[in-house]
Design an enzyme around this catalytic site. Sequence first.
Site, PDB file in Angstrom:
ATOM      1  N   GLU A  76      -7.901   1.116  -1.462  1.00  0.00           N
ATOM      2  CA  GLU A  76      -8.468   1.628  -0.221  1.00  0.00           C
ATOM      3  C   GLU A  76      -8.900   3.096  -0.324  1.00  0.00           C
ATOM      4  O   GLU A  76      -9.964   3.467   0.113  1.00  0.00           O
ATOM      5  CB  GLU A  76      -7.427   1.489   0.893  1.00  0.00           C
ATOM      6  CG  GLU A  76      -7.999   1.643   2.268  1.00  0.00           C
ATOM      7  CD  GLU A  76      -8.593   0.337   2.784  1.00  0.00           C
ATOM      8  OE1 GLU A  76      -8.877   0.296   3.969  1.00  0.00           O
ATOM      9  OE2 GLU A  76      -8.760  -0.616   2.010  1.00  0.00           O
ATOM     10  N   ASP A  77      -8.051   3.897  -0.910  1.00  0.00           N
ATOM     11  CA  ASP A  77      -8.272   5.344  -0.848  1.00  0.00           C
ATOM     12  C   ASP A  77      -8.858   5.934  -2.127  1.00  0.00           C
ATOM     13  O   ASP A  77      -8.839   7.133  -2.316  1.00  0.00           O
ATOM     14  CB  ASP A  77      -6.937   6.063  -0.536  1.00  0.00           C
ATOM     15  CG  ASP A  77      -6.329   5.545   0.751  1.00  0.00           C
ATOM     16  OD1 ASP A  77      -7.098   5.058   1.584  1.00  0.00           O
ATOM     17  OD2 ASP A  77      -5.105   5.625   0.909  1.00  0.00           O
TER      18      ASP A  77
END
Length: 498
Positions: A76-77
């Site tokens: 996600e990051d």
Amino acid sequence: MDFTALQETMRTTYGPSFDYDLVQRAYAFAKESHEGQIRKSGEEFISHPLAVAALLVQRKLDAATIAAAILHDVAEDSPYTKKDVEARFGPEVAFLVEGVTKLRHIRYAEAVNRTNELPRAATLKGEPRAATERIENLRKMVLAFAEDIRVVLIKLMDRLHNMETIAFLKPDAQKRIALETIEIYAPLASRLGMGELKGQLEDLAFPVVYPNEYRELQNRIADTLEERRSFVSRLIPAIRELLERDSIRVLDINARAKHWYSLWKKLQRSEGNVERIYDLVAVRIVVDSIEHCYGALGVIHGEFPPLPGRIKDYIALPKPNGYRSLHTTIVGPEGKITEIQIRTVEMHHEDEEGIAAHWAYKEGRHTTKPLQKARELAWVRQLRDWMKQFQDEREFLESLRIDFFKDRIFVFTPKGEVIDLPQGATPIDFAYHIHSEIGDRAMGAKTNGRMIALDAELQSGDVVEILTQKKKKPSPKWLDFVKTSEARRHIQVALRRS
Ligand code: MN
């Protein structure tokens, strides 16, 4: 938390056949992909996944879970994708990481229509039924999305660490996350039998969501709490002596203060009388066998009279989440009333760790098959009852994977409300579920903003929008593809009418 510290804990927790290399590689990859990222607390980002991993090592989860915990924010990051994770760490780890990522898409605040408005403490009790149902649906949805109990465990530990560091976030983000914790994640922990975790999550969230009530409660019970603590510290040696005189080996005996949030809820139910909360500080006794649990109860009652109606045998009749112990409330020395809880080591461990206890890694057993054991557990039976409407018993017994919801999908209305439908449901099923008129007038549908056919299969997580036209009538062809009897019935009625 740094990796050296984590390695140290792992070495004392696991044996030589644990896959240390997998964890080491996960760390190297996560460190590189989070390089330069800083948490709001000012720490390097990697400290967060490592802290989450440490919480899972503490609970002895398997290597795949520890590696997935270290990687849980990577997809996600950072610029890496699920494919990158799978290529490096194989399908099991990638599956777990993806599960955690998927859970992020459940937007709680929107789903219960509370984007702008937090519930007031006063309305908590009489919450409208519809809202309660929506929240319950969300809890089920978390399990359905997770697909594997280990994903839920990673998510719960992720949440625990985020709650521990919540002070660094902006106030509105704090409120949103804390409320979600109280309404979704703490109840899930409780359902999974993780009593200690539930209490921790609630007590971290309580002062954030209801700061005034929290302060008020602390002030109000400060004296009583102090007085009970000192009384119980005098009672404990007396009980220990009593039991040992009767040859009941006491493995542990301690004072246990009630968690703040559950105390607050209990006070609301008992018209606010602190004096009548006998487990404000309870005595907890751990003995070596079930026989000695009952033995201890008898010995204690021989010395201190029990309050009638307050002896609870949760060993013979466990609580819905599997909790077992004997509870009694006695009139102690000085006429003071106190609750006493008696349990075995196993019951104690199960109460603290619940489902996690049954996933614990065992040396020399690589394919974790906790099912045989788990099958007999009360919490599993209970979880199954809880989800009865969704699942078939045989399927459940085939795997501990959460496929209770195999036959269900969860989609969103444009407003974020969760709708649960059978697998294979189409926009027409969705439309009739919302309202028969919307079904009758449906002329088109969008998922996630894009037009789709009316007979297309909806997928879990889709945001579904139905386009309607006033004079539109249902088509007989719809009967060939709809999945719900609800839609079928409405279509037939409408066709007969026209
Ligand atoms: Mn995280």
